[in-house]
Scaffold this motif. Structure first.
Motif, PDB file in Angstrom:
ATOM      1  N   UNK A   1      57.824  13.436  48.437  1.00 36.70           N
ATOM      2  CA  UNK A   1      57.892  12.646  47.203  1.00 36.70           C
ATOM      3  C   UNK A   1      58.488  13.486  46.063  1.00 36.70           C
ATOM      4  N   UNK A   2      58.137  14.769  46.014  1.00 35.84           N
ATOM      5  CA  UNK A   2      58.684  15.647  44.975  1.00 35.84           C
ATOM      6  C   UNK A   2      60.180  15.873  45.201  1.00 35.84           C
ATOM      7  N   UNK A   3      60.570  16.153  46.446  1.00 37.26           N
ATOM      8  CA  UNK A   3      61.986  16.342  46.769  1.00 37.26           C
ATOM      9  C   UNK A   3      62.789  15.083  46.445  1.00 37.26           C
ATOM     10  N   UNK A   4      62.219  13.935  46.786  1.00 35.56           N
ATOM     11  CA  UNK A   4      62.893  12.659  46.543  1.00 35.56           C
ATOM     12  C   UNK A   4      63.175  12.453  45.062  1.00 35.56           C
ATOM     13  N   UNK A   5      62.232  12.843  44.211  1.00 38.63           N
ATOM     14  CA  UNK A   5      62.408  12.705  42.766  1.00 38.63           C
ATOM     15  C   UNK A   5      63.629  13.483  42.277  1.00 38.63           C
ATOM     16  N   UNK A   6      63.799  14.698  42.799  1.00 38.00           N
ATOM     17  CA  UNK A   6      64.939  15.530  42.375  1.00 38.00           C
ATOM     18  C   UNK A   6      66.253  14.946  42.888  1.00 38.00           C
ATOM     19  N   UNK A   7      66.305  14.628  44.169  1.00 41.13           N
ATOM     20  CA  UNK A   7      67.539  14.127  44.792  1.00 41.13           C
ATOM     21  C   UNK A   7      68.011  12.842  44.111  1.00 41.13           C
ATOM     22  N   UNK A   8      67.079  11.900  43.970  1.00 42.59           N
ATOM     23  CA  UNK A   8      67.426  10.609  43.377  1.00 42.59           C
ATOM     24  C   UNK A   8      67.737  10.761  41.884  1.00 42.59           C
ATOM     25  N   UNK A   9      66.991  11.620  41.196  1.00 41.79           N
ATOM     26  CA  UNK A   9      67.187  11.805  39.766  1.00 41.79           C
ATOM     27  C   UNK A   9      68.552  12.383  39.432  1.00 41.79           C
ATOM     28  N   UNK A  10      68.935  13.466  40.119  1.00 47.86           N
ATOM     29  CA  UNK A  10      70.231  14.103  39.855  1.00 47.86           C
ATOM     30  C   UNK A  10      71.380  13.186  40.255  1.00 47.86           C
ATOM     31  N   UNK A  11      71.253  12.543  41.412  1.00 45.86           N
ATOM     32  CA  UNK A  11      72.308  11.641  41.880  1.00 45.86           C
ATOM     33  C   UNK A  11      72.498  10.475  40.917  1.00 45.86           C
ATOM     34  N   UNK A  12      71.396   9.897  40.447  1.00 43.70           N
ATOM     35  CA  UNK A  12      71.462   8.770  39.505  1.00 43.70           C
ATOM     36  C   UNK A  12      72.101   9.182  38.185  1.00 43.70           C
ATOM     37  N   UNK A  13      71.880  10.435  37.793  1.00 45.73           N
ATOM     38  CA  UNK A  13      72.446  10.931  36.541  1.00 45.73           C
ATOM     39  C   UNK A  13      73.977  10.903  36.584  1.00 45.73           C
ATOM     40  N   UNK A  14      74.544  11.278  37.724  1.00 47.69           N
ATOM     41  CA  UNK A  14      75.998  11.227  37.881  1.00 47.69           C
ATOM     42  C   UNK A  14      76.494   9.788  37.768  1.00 47.69           C
ATOM     43  N   UNK A  15      75.760   8.862  38.393  1.00 51.31           N
ATOM     44  CA  UNK A  15      76.149   7.463  38.318  1.00 51.31           C
ATOM     45  C   UNK A  15      76.016   6.893  36.921  1.00 51.31           C
TER      46      UNK A  15
ATOM     47  N   UNK B   1      70.173   2.945  36.871  1.00 53.26           N
ATOM     48  CA  UNK B   1      70.455   4.352  37.183  1.00 53.26           C
ATOM     49  C   UNK B   1      69.956   5.284  36.083  1.00 53.26           C
ATOM     50  N   UNK B   2      70.103   4.865  34.822  1.00 54.67           N
ATOM     51  CA  UNK B   2      69.605   5.687  33.716  1.00 54.67           C
ATOM     52  C   UNK B   2      68.084   5.774  33.746  1.00 54.67           C
ATOM     53  N   UNK B   3      67.425   4.647  33.958  1.00 53.82           N
ATOM     54  CA  UNK B   3      65.958   4.628  34.019  1.00 53.82           C
ATOM     55  C   UNK B   3      65.472   5.482  35.188  1.00 53.82           C
ATOM     56  N   UNK B   4      66.136   5.344  36.332  1.00 55.89           N
ATOM     57  CA  UNK B   4      65.761   6.117  37.519  1.00 55.89           C
ATOM     58  C   UNK B   4      65.900   7.606  37.260  1.00 55.89           C
ATOM     59  N   UNK B   5      66.995   8.015  36.634  1.00 57.84           N
ATOM     60  CA  UNK B   5      67.207   9.447  36.385  1.00 57.84           C
ATOM     61  C   UNK B   5      66.150   9.997  35.442  1.00 57.84           C
ATOM     62  N   UNK B   6      65.798   9.250  34.399  1.00 60.05           N
ATOM     63  CA  UNK B   6      64.751   9.690  33.463  1.00 60.05           C
ATOM     64  C   UNK B   6      63.410   9.827  34.173  1.00 60.05           C
ATOM     65  N   UNK B   7      63.040   8.777  34.915  1.00 64.25           N
ATOM     66  CA  UNK B   7      61.753   8.775  35.619  1.00 64.25           C
ATOM     67  C   UNK B   7      61.670   9.880  36.663  1.00 64.25           C
TER      68      UNK B   7
ATOM     69  N   UNK C   1      77.335   8.641  45.920  1.00 63.83           N
ATOM     70  CA  UNK C   1      77.264   7.716  44.786  1.00 63.83           C
ATOM     71  C   UNK C   1      78.663   7.359  44.277  1.00 63.83           C
ATOM     72  N   UNK C   2      79.602   8.294  44.372  1.00 63.03           N
ATOM     73  CA  UNK C   2      80.971   7.987  43.961  1.00 63.03           C
ATOM     74  C   UNK C   2      81.624   7.002  44.937  1.00 63.03           C
ATOM     75  N   UNK C   3      81.275   7.134  46.211  1.00 62.67           N
ATOM     76  CA  UNK C   3      81.757   6.170  47.205  1.00 62.67           C
ATOM     77  C   UNK C   3      81.175   4.790  46.898  1.00 62.67           C
TER      78      UNK C   3
END
Length: 264
Positions: free
Chosen positions: A43-57, A190-196, A226-228
């Motif tokens: 769950x902790x790893x998922x937060x980082x992966x999804x957060x950083x990826x969403x930030x790019x989007x 994506x913005x909400x996801x990255x913040x959370x 995410x770019x794809x």
């Protein structure tokens, strides 16, 4: 399995780029089932992966005017507070053996995965059902602050518990309750996801040992994805995105539910 795991990680980003959510729906199963990581750590790893990826989007969608800053902030502030309280107090308070009946024991790890699956199935219903009220052409409702605040608190709770950015819950709320067009809902989500997610990850660092090399590898594959996904989204109609998202969430929810009950 590691090679397969890295390959599937690309689809974490593709999902986020296409539909503004679903990244965590893939991330948690990939980490748990393909890399064999403990669900609580996952769950902790998922937060980082999804957060950083969403930030790019988020950056890309913001340039296109597809991000509602007001909605994201009203959602995001109560969500971050809720994530902090959940990661600091609620998650550690859940016992390792949640329920024991005879020879059956519902562990904390299985409980979190089942909770994840049930919420996915419930969220998928609102996206699959056909409703004129949910149409993209419908005029927006008056901005309901109490409703958005309540949604933000709930999504923060879910983010804190299961390491999910909450896209599979945010998208239905933005589209069905606030009547945002699907494309704008994707960018705002994506913005909400990255913040959370990034807030939740930071709140987890004090008691979590992080394998940064492994984590950054998966994140790199997800960022490429995410770019794809964003490129593909230009060629797919918004209503098809909504329907496809709903069926995808339902399928993943049922898989996890069956995997952790009948096949466990």
């Amino acid at each position: 399995m590691d090679t397969l795991g890295y390959f599937v990680s690309i689809f974490i980003g593709i999902s986020l780029g296409l539909i503004g959510g679903g990244g965590s729906i893939l991330t948690l199963p990939v980490l748990v089932y393909l890399f064999g990581i403990n669900p609580v750590l996952a769950t902790a790893y998922s937060l980082f992966i999804v957060g950083i990826t969403s930030l790019f989007g988020t950056f890309s969608n913001f340039k296109k005017g597809l991000v509602s800053i007001k909605t994201a902030l009203v959602f995001g502030i109560p969500s971050i507070i809720s994530v902090f309280l959940t990661r600091t107090y609620v998650l550690p308070a859940i016992p390792e053996a949640v329920l024991s009946i005879g020879n059956f024991t519902l562990t904390k790890n299985i409980f979190l995965l089942l909770l994840f699956a049930v919420l996915m199935i419930l969220a998928s219903y609102s996206m699959i059902k056909k409703s004129k009220a949910a149409s993209e052409e419908t005029s927006q409702k008056t901005f309901n602050y109490p409703l958005v605040l309540a949604q933000g608190i709930f999504i923060g709770l879910i983010t804190g518990l299961i390491g999910s950015g909450g896209g599979f819950l945010i998208i239905p709320a933005l589209v069905n309750l606030l009547r945002l067009p699907m494309k704008t809902a994707v960018g705002t989500s994506l913005l909400i996801i990255s913040l959370n997610s990034l807030a939740g990850f930071l709140f987890s660092l004090h008691d979590t040992a992080i394998d940064w090399i492994f984590l950054l590898k998966i994140t790199g594959f997800a960022i490429a994805g995410i770019f794809i996904g964003m490129a593909l989204s230009k060629k797919i109609k918004a209503e098809r995105l909504k329907l496809g998202f709903g069926w995808f969430v339902l399928a993943m929810g049922l898989y996890i539910l069956i995997k952790e009950t009948l096949l466990h």
